[in-house]
Write a protein that holds these residues in place. Structure first.
Motif, PDB file in Angstrom:
ATOM      1  N   PRO A  56       0.850  -0.951   0.056  1.00 23.54           N
ATOM      2  CA  PRO A  56       0.042   0.017   0.033  1.00 23.54           C
ATOM      3  C   PRO A  56       0.942   1.137   0.175  1.00 23.54           C
ATOM      4  CG  PRO A  56       0.232  -0.813   2.174  1.00 23.54           C
ATOM      5  CD  PRO A  56       0.890  -1.888   1.317  1.00 23.54           C
ATOM      6  N   ARG A  57       0.408   2.228  -0.642  1.00 23.26           N
ATOM      7  CA  ARG A  57       1.035   3.565  -0.523  1.00 23.26           C
ATOM      8  C   ARG A  57       1.293   4.135   0.859  1.00 23.26           C
ATOM      9  NH1 ARG A  57       3.294   7.222  -3.354  1.00 23.26           N
ATOM     10  NH2 ARG A  57       2.855   9.514  -2.723  1.00 23.26           N
ATOM     11  N   PHE A  58       0.262   3.850   1.831  1.00 20.70           N
ATOM     12  CA  PHE A  58       0.386   4.538   3.087  1.00 20.70           C
ATOM     13  C   PHE A  58       0.083   3.081   4.366  1.00 20.70           C
ATOM     14  CE2 PHE A  58      -0.744   8.250   0.692  1.00 20.70           C
ATOM     15  CZ  PHE A  58       0.575   9.000   0.971  1.00 20.70           C
ATOM     16  N   SER A  59       0.593   3.280   5.278  1.00 24.99           N
ATOM     17  CA  SER A  59       0.518   2.141   6.210  1.00 24.99           C
ATOM     18  C   SER A  59      -0.784   2.498   6.996  1.00 24.99           C
ATOM     19  CB  SER A  59       1.848   2.035   7.135  1.00 24.99           C
ATOM     20  OG  SER A  59       2.048   3.241   7.577  1.00 24.99           O
ATOM     21  N   ARG A  60      -1.088   1.584   7.726  1.00 21.31           N
ATOM     22  CA  ARG A  60      -2.382   1.844   8.688  1.00 21.31           C
ATOM     23  C   ARG A  60      -1.916   2.761   9.739  1.00 21.31           C
ATOM     24  NH1 ARG A  60      -2.791  -4.245   7.865  1.00 21.31           N
ATOM     25  NH2 ARG A  60      -2.083  -4.308  10.205  1.00 21.31           N
ATOM     26  N   GLY A  61      -0.721   2.656  10.232  1.00 24.02           N
ATOM     27  CA  GLY A  61      -0.568   3.731  11.132  1.00 24.02           C
ATOM     28  C   GLY A  61      -0.532   5.075  10.833  1.00 24.02           C
ATOM     29  N   GLU A  62       0.059   5.359   9.566  1.00 24.40           N
ATOM     30  CA  GLU A  62       0.080   6.623   8.795  1.00 24.40           C
ATOM     31  C   GLU A  62      -1.518   7.099   8.808  1.00 24.40           C
ATOM     32  OE1 GLU A  62       2.835   7.286   5.358  1.00 24.40           O
ATOM     33  OE2 GLU A  62       2.812   5.086   5.989  1.00 24.40           O
ATOM     34  N   ARG A  63      -2.287   6.067   8.318  1.00 23.57           N
ATOM     35  CA  ARG A  63      -3.929   6.523   7.848  1.00 23.57           C
ATOM     36  C   ARG A  63      -4.609   6.983   9.401  1.00 23.57           C
ATOM     37  NH1 ARG A  63      -5.438   1.413   4.826  1.00 23.57           N
ATOM     38  NH2 ARG A  63      -7.571   2.708   4.367  1.00 23.57           N
ATOM     39  N   LEU A  64      -4.033   6.168  10.262  1.00 26.35           N
ATOM     40  CA  LEU A  64      -4.775   6.618  11.388  1.00 26.35           C
ATOM     41  C   LEU A  64      -3.979   7.915  12.319  1.00 26.35           C
ATOM     42  CD1 LEU A  64      -5.389   3.478  13.818  1.00 26.35           C
ATOM     43  CD2 LEU A  64      -6.890   5.188  13.219  1.00 26.35           C
ATOM     44  N   TRP A  65      -3.040   8.098  11.965  1.00 28.63           N
ATOM     45  CA  TRP A  65      -2.187   8.979  12.870  1.00 28.63           C
ATOM     46  C   TRP A  65      -1.685  10.114  12.284  1.00 28.63           C
ATOM     47  CZ3 TRP A  65      -2.209   9.451  17.971  1.00 28.63           C
ATOM     48  CH2 TRP A  65      -2.852   8.499  18.784  1.00 28.63           C
ATOM     49  N   CYS A  66      -1.516  10.290  11.125  1.00 22.84           N
ATOM     50  CA  CYS A  66      -0.869  11.496  10.268  1.00 22.84           C
ATOM     51  C   CYS A  66      -1.892  12.535   9.645  1.00 22.84           C
ATOM     52  CB  CYS A  66       0.126  10.932   9.063  1.00 22.84           C
ATOM     53  SG  CYS A  66       1.515  10.389   9.998  1.00 22.84           S
ATOM     54  N   HIS A  67      -2.556  13.188  10.489  1.00 18.72           N
ATOM     55  CA  HIS A  67      -3.515  14.270  10.322  1.00 18.72           C
ATOM     56  C   HIS A  67      -3.234  15.047  11.379  1.00 18.72           C
ATOM     57  CE1 HIS A  67      -5.359  11.220   7.778  1.00 18.72           C
ATOM     58  NE2 HIS A  67      -5.360  10.453   8.814  1.00 18.72           N
ATOM     59  N   PRO A  68      -2.630  16.060  10.998  1.00 20.21           N
ATOM     60  CA  PRO A  68      -1.975  17.108  11.932  1.00 20.21           C
ATOM     61  C   PRO A  68      -2.920  17.735  13.010  1.00 20.21           C
ATOM     62  CG  PRO A  68      -2.305  18.207   9.819  1.00 20.21           C
ATOM     63  CD  PRO A  68      -2.580  16.731   9.669  1.00 20.21           C
ATOM     64  N   GLY A  69      -2.734  17.388  14.321  1.00 15.93           N
ATOM     65  CA  GLY A  69      -3.432  17.780  15.363  1.00 15.93           C
ATOM     66  C   GLY A  69      -4.630  16.914  15.789  1.00 15.93           C
ATOM     67  N   LEU A  70      -4.757  15.768  15.091  1.00 13.94           N
ATOM     68  CA  LEU A  70      -5.988  15.036  15.262  1.00 13.94           C
ATOM     69  C   LEU A  70      -5.557  13.686  15.832  1.00 13.94           C
ATOM     70  CD1 LEU A  70      -7.584  15.683  11.827  1.00 13.94           C
ATOM     71  CD2 LEU A  70      -7.723  17.085  14.093  1.00 13.94           C
ATOM     72  N   ARG A  71      -6.237  13.386  16.954  1.00 10.38           N
ATOM     73  CA  ARG A  71      -6.039  11.908  17.356  1.00 10.38           C
ATOM     74  C   ARG A  71      -7.114  11.071  17.186  1.00 10.38           C
ATOM     75  NH1 ARG A  71      -2.754  11.432  22.997  1.00 10.38           N
ATOM     76  NH2 ARG A  71      -2.952   9.349  23.042  1.00 10.38           N
ATOM     77  N   LEU A 127     -10.104   8.668  18.282  1.00 10.23           N
ATOM     78  CA  LEU A 127     -10.700   8.141  19.641  1.00 10.23           C
ATOM     79  C   LEU A 127     -10.361   6.875  19.944  1.00 10.23           C
ATOM     80  CD1 LEU A 127     -11.903  10.824  19.906  1.00 10.23           C
ATOM     81  CD2 LEU A 127     -14.089  10.021  20.892  1.00 10.23           C
ATOM     82  N   SER A 128      -9.950   6.086  18.850  1.00 15.32           N
ATOM     83  CA  SER A 128      -9.682   4.865  19.068  1.00 15.32           C
ATOM     84  C   SER A 128      -8.369   4.491  19.788  1.00 15.32           C
ATOM     85  CB  SER A 128      -9.894   3.924  17.686  1.00 15.32           C
ATOM     86  OG  SER A 128      -8.975   4.434  16.857  1.00 15.32           O
ATOM     87  N   GLY A 129      -7.663   5.678  19.812  1.00 16.44           N
ATOM     88  CA  GLY A 129      -6.093   5.480  20.099  1.00 16.44           C
ATOM     89  C   GLY A 129      -5.752   6.732  21.363  1.00 16.44           C
ATOM     90  N   GLU A 179     -16.630   2.735  17.585  1.00 14.60           N
ATOM     91  CA  GLU A 179     -17.228   1.454  17.769  1.00 14.60           C
ATOM     92  C   GLU A 179     -17.816   1.327  16.364  1.00 14.60           C
ATOM     93  OE1 GLU A 179     -19.540   3.169  21.026  1.00 14.60           O
ATOM     94  OE2 GLU A 179     -20.546   4.682  19.841  1.00 14.60           O
ATOM     95  N   GLN A 180     -18.477  -0.032  15.801  1.00 14.13           N
ATOM     96  CA  GLN A 180     -18.813  -0.054  14.593  1.00 14.13           C
ATOM     97  C   GLN A 180     -19.686   0.932  13.891  1.00 14.13           C
ATOM     98  OE1 GLN A 180     -17.708  -2.543  12.796  1.00 14.13           O
ATOM     99  NE2 GLN A 180     -18.907  -2.005  11.032  1.00 14.13           N
ATOM    100  N   GLY A 181     -19.211   1.489  12.926  1.00 19.72           N
ATOM    101  CA  GLY A 181     -19.728   2.695  12.138  1.00 19.72           C
ATOM    102  C   GLY A 181     -19.604   3.983  12.692  1.00 19.72           C
ATOM    103  N   HIS A 182     -18.927   4.053  13.783  1.00 18.29           N
ATOM    104  CA  HIS A 182     -18.674   5.520  14.503  1.00 18.29           C
ATOM    105  C   HIS A 182     -16.995   5.989  14.419  1.00 18.29           C
ATOM    106  CE1 HIS A 182     -19.215   7.737  18.493  1.00 18.29           C
ATOM    107  NE2 HIS A 182     -18.695   8.370  17.602  1.00 18.29           N
ATOM    108  N   ALA A 183     -16.759   6.635  13.548  1.00 21.01           N
ATOM    109  CA  ALA A 183     -15.582   7.298  13.518  1.00 21.01           C
ATOM    110  C   ALA A 183     -15.511   8.794  14.185  1.00 21.01           C
ATOM    111  CB  ALA A 183     -15.112   7.388  11.998  1.00 21.01           C
ATOM    112  N   ALA A 184     -14.275   8.855  14.881  1.00 22.70           N
ATOM    113  CA  ALA A 184     -14.195  10.099  15.594  1.00 22.70           C
ATOM    114  C   ALA A 184     -12.791  10.626  15.860  1.00 22.70           C
ATOM    115  CB  ALA A 184     -14.808   9.903  16.789  1.00 22.70           C
ATOM    116  N   ILE A 185     -12.517  11.713  15.994  1.00 21.62           N
ATOM    117  CA  ILE A 185     -11.272  12.195  16.115  1.00 21.62           C
ATOM    118  C   ILE A 185     -11.247  13.174  17.590  1.00 21.62           C
ATOM    119  CG2 ILE A 185     -10.045  11.947  13.831  1.00 21.62           C
ATOM    120  CD1 ILE A 185     -11.032  15.627  14.924  1.00 21.62           C
TER     121      ILE A 185
END
Lengths: 354, 354, 354, 354
Positions: free
Chosen positions: C188-203, C205-207, D244-250
């Motif tokens: 893939p072009r981007f890893s899953r870690g990047e896709r979850l975490w590489c948005h500036p200033g955004l975290r 909620l699953s992490g 949770e299923q279907g619920h994205a959040a930052i």
């Protein structure tokens, strides 16, 4: 500054009202003052007034399940008939007659007791019986079960401090009834918490996890007195040990972190040499003092109040205050400073230090 | 696993050598073992051997500027002739004759002293004279000036612990000479640091800034002994107070944070009831114990060593160990655990707990 | 300074030796120097020398289980034949031929890769395939499984950085073999870690739980380049944005804490405008730089070394250094600074700033 | 539960009143409820009602020094006519006409703006002009000077969130007037804060000191949207990425710490897939949501409210709520959660999870 009063404006304001709206521009100065303008006012409660009322309550008001405590709250005259000593703090005199028990319960609110005179009551905190004696600070952090019982034939009175107003305003309170009696009527000299934790600089290996509030249930007068005595002696020897000349002070802390004893309440003890006058301070947040020993006065917002043992006074936010010691002058203090610091609202101004 | 030995490969390896390169594939098992395989070995030093050599040094070797200290380092037999008790830790017996002075200096390395017997020396740390007596732990955190003087007509010996090997391996050491004498020959019972800080749960308002290392210069035996006694009593009363059945222990901490006394060195004291045997543990990082009181043994990597008062032993990283108490058995311990924890390398394995 | 050489002294020293003891007074200057005196020396490795040797290894040395990696370590000439670039750090050039796979394993040691040229390899970290391209920093924090595979018909080389020497010296290493292949050959072009975490200033909620090391597996060149470009533009606009005039720099961080990417290794990228010369610095701890783009030089301990793309050099602890940019000059840097800071040994001296 | 009403009791209560005292036993249930019983009530404000009133204010009410802002606060019907959306939070719609300027000031209260529609205004925060566009979150942390100006010929409306009620109740507010205009009328696409800080995982070396509030002035919709999109894609790929299923959040965070953007206010953005219904939650503390895109409903305390773009609703403390998405459903949320967490009052209950 306000827009002209026209029928159109009135119609607009009517629309606001219907939609549960309020404009900022009509109330900015109230909502966002130049500096804190507390509704709470400085006030002194005299122990000579409080104690007889507490004693009379002992005769007329039973203690037990439902009412829970024979506690009489200090109601700041500026706060409209609530038993709030300040917007964040509750302070009360509590009274327990001979052989009485105040039943167990727990609540999210954080609590402590400070004993200005007397002895003979044990407070049982999460099952650990804690002796209450003159000069001791006793903690009941949020959600710890606690009840009190008087093991003697004499009544005892003390002060309670809590964050009830803060909890009430911010809708954070939970409450649960526990045993109608206390769970342990033993009367040990030292609580289990003290036996584990009150060894200076030593931490039990069985207690390596930090706790939100202090695991010490009782801070004994003997230690407080010695700490203050040493500070003044060190000052005499030319060492930096006091807050300022003639002014010794300690903060009661959570030994697992070195920080405040509970998340919302700071407890301190101050001792002034006879003749000392502290600089005039303003602080964000409110404080309550109780005189423990000696005589002196406090000037609050330019008004000087003479003080005797047991007297309590409140300093609302940003009101200037200064202590004056006639004799050696000992005062217990509690405040909402942890709230202010954790939320980054703390500010202090000391007159003459700009 | 290795590539076939051909002239071409030899040429390649020659090229590596010329360019200051080394391949991973020829040394992987050494560089990255399955679990720690320390060069340091377990070893016991008997106090009965150490003390006479220290005393003889007192006769033959002067103490003073240049050599600085009459300290004799424990050299782990596995560490190739360095005075390293482990890869991170230095342990030494230090000896000061009657009326002698070890001059002042300071260094980035963190140091402590522990006194297994004797008294009469004061260590002067940043100008604060600290009495050294039996059972006391004395701190000299990094970059604090310190010297020692013997105020009596009898010699005194104690052990020193430092992070010299760590500092040496990682090139972090700084050193500065101070006064050729100590800066204060007073012999107070308590140091100023103790007088300010050794009141359980109380923090001076003049010391609200957290410090990297503990502001307590001396942890007194009286407190340590009482803390351990209480733990065992609480255990008898059925309370959770000990590490495990029959095993009481305290950690010496920095009261400003509740954490370790110094950034690289952990200090603890352990007391076992007679007859207690601890579970077999492995830990990442190395430890040194000194027997303070009582008799027993330690099994290290399957070999049992009998122990008497003053004996020292080292447990290298990940080597299994277990203590056995014949009588009530008191041991001082220090380790590099803060390094392991702060850098996230800490692991513990307790036999039977998988 | 040393005691007179007498038969008695020799007997004493013999006794020391028999008991595995070494006196401090004979070796103080070595053990506790006035300032760090590293055995490691400054050294430059030229990419023009490294790459051909790596390519030749590609022909002669297979990659696979056992040897694990075709990695060639930089061996500091002062460190006696170990593949240590400094006492704490490992740096290597790693080479993977067309379609090759380096099998999965994990170790307590922390690792990263930095790509000075090329593309086509994916490193699979805890099952997440991470593309490796020019200018990218790729993380493999301690105890994460990882393997690499080359998805193309061209070889690829990059540098590895680890804390192998630190782990080795301090006996903290664990190692475990994983799959002989990589567990996911997706590209893939981007890893899953990047896709979850590489948005500036955004975290996400699953992490919300902080992690010891960064959850970002790849720090892309595109972002690094843009950050540095903006700093220099802001500087031109008169804004405070650079470290010092003409010197832009970023630190790669763990977004859950804002701190270093891994507990032992700091990674940074520096860009100098053409003509810039940095002040001469000394720092406790060691650093390795690799030139990424442009030309210039480094003066280390008074000796100037010309530098080209791919060249690597090491700055041992407390050795003075200064960079000089002929053109715009881009350098990747890694160091053991987190160790120094977490253990309170960090010091910096900038010439002319006393 | 109450003592019998006798003349003696009345005399006692009269004594309490004269001495500014109030007994606990007559008011325990109100002061210390079993669980939070907020005076604030759930309420929905419809954008279709708010916007016309804001537009009409644009015609009738000037903006400028004194009134400062054309902001219309949401007044919770349970809070007695104060412009408090909850006991801690202020929410308002603010409106700025073509070419208007709202003058600069600063206050201890923390503030943000969120843009549900429109563009063309720049907010100037401590001299840094920050573009305001649809979907952006803009910060004005406490004591930062700020003003706004509309650079276009069209009006713009947005929402403001602040901790005014908390500051007012607890007497922590300070206010200072600044320039009557904004200090910089430039209209850059990106603010300086963004240019320095909005590079994922990268931190400028010129900004290594942690800040209490986020240094990012603008969190752009483009990033928020991409982060949420990726979470839902990862979920489809079977990866753990959503709450949770279907619920994205930052959560919007301070990049220097990974924590909340400001000490008292949490900001989040939630996206539900069409058809998703979230579990029913109760939380200590209050929240405000604004619908950004799509349609759905919220069930609060058993009552379901249909929702359209721009609609705002408040969830008081411990009131159960659940979101239902008809289409893909995007909502901005802010709350006082940092207060609850920092003071250890946070609790969450999810139905079905006991």
């Amino acid at each position: 500054m306000q827009p002209e009063d026209t029928p159109e404006l009135r119609a607009l304001y009517k629309g606001f009202e219907e939609q549960h709206l309020l404009p900022l521009w009509t109330q900015l100065g109230d909502l966002m003052p130049i500096h804190p303008r507390p509704r709470a006012v400085p006030h002194v409660w005299k122990w000579a007034d409080l104690l007889p009322l507490a004693e009379r309550s002992g005769e007329l008001v039973p203690v037990g399940r439902g009412g829970e405590r024979r506690a009489i709250g200090l109601a700041n005259p500026g706060l409209g008939g609530h038993a709030y000593v300040s917007p964040t703090l509750w302070a009360a005199i509590q009274y327990l007659g001979p052989r009485e028990t105040a039943p167990e319960h727990r609540h999210a609110q954080n609590a402590f007791r400070f004993v200005v005179e007397g002895e003979g009551v044990w407070t049982v905190v999460n099952g650990d019986p804690v002796r209450m004696s003159r000069g001791d600070l006793l903690l009941t952090p949020g959600w710890h079960f606690h009840g009190h019982h008087n093991d003697t034939d004499k009544p005892m009175a003390w002060i309670d401090g809590l964050d009830i107003p803060f909890a009430q305003q911010n809708d954070v309170g939970f409450f649960e009834f526990g045993s109608g009696r206390v769970t342990d009527y033993a009367t040990p000299r030292f609580s289990r918490g003290e036996r584990l934790w009150c060894h200076p600089g030593l931490r039990p290996l069985s207690g390596l996890r930090d706790t939100v509030s202090s695991p010490i249930g009782a801070y004994r007068w003997e230690h407080t007195d010695r700490a203050l005595t040493e500070q003044l002696l060190l000052e005499e020897e030319g060492q930096p040990a006091t807050v300022e000349q003639g002014h010794a002070a300690i903060r009661y802390v959570n030994p697992t972190t070195g920080g405040d004893v509970m998340p919302t309440i700071r407890c301190e003890f101050h001792r002034l040499r006879a003749g000392t006058q502290t600089p005039t301070r303003r602080e964000v947040g409110s404080s309550v003092f109780q005189v423990f020993e000696g005589g002196g006065a406090v000037a609050i917002d330019g008004v000087t109040h003479k003080l005797n043992i047991g007297d309590l006074f409140v300093i609302p936010s940003w009101v200037p205050w200064s202590l004056q010691a006639e004799t050696q002058f000992d005062l217990f203090r509690f405040s909402d400073a942890p709230i202010m610091e954790r939320l980054n609202f703390a500010r202090t101004h000391i007159e003459g230090s700009d």
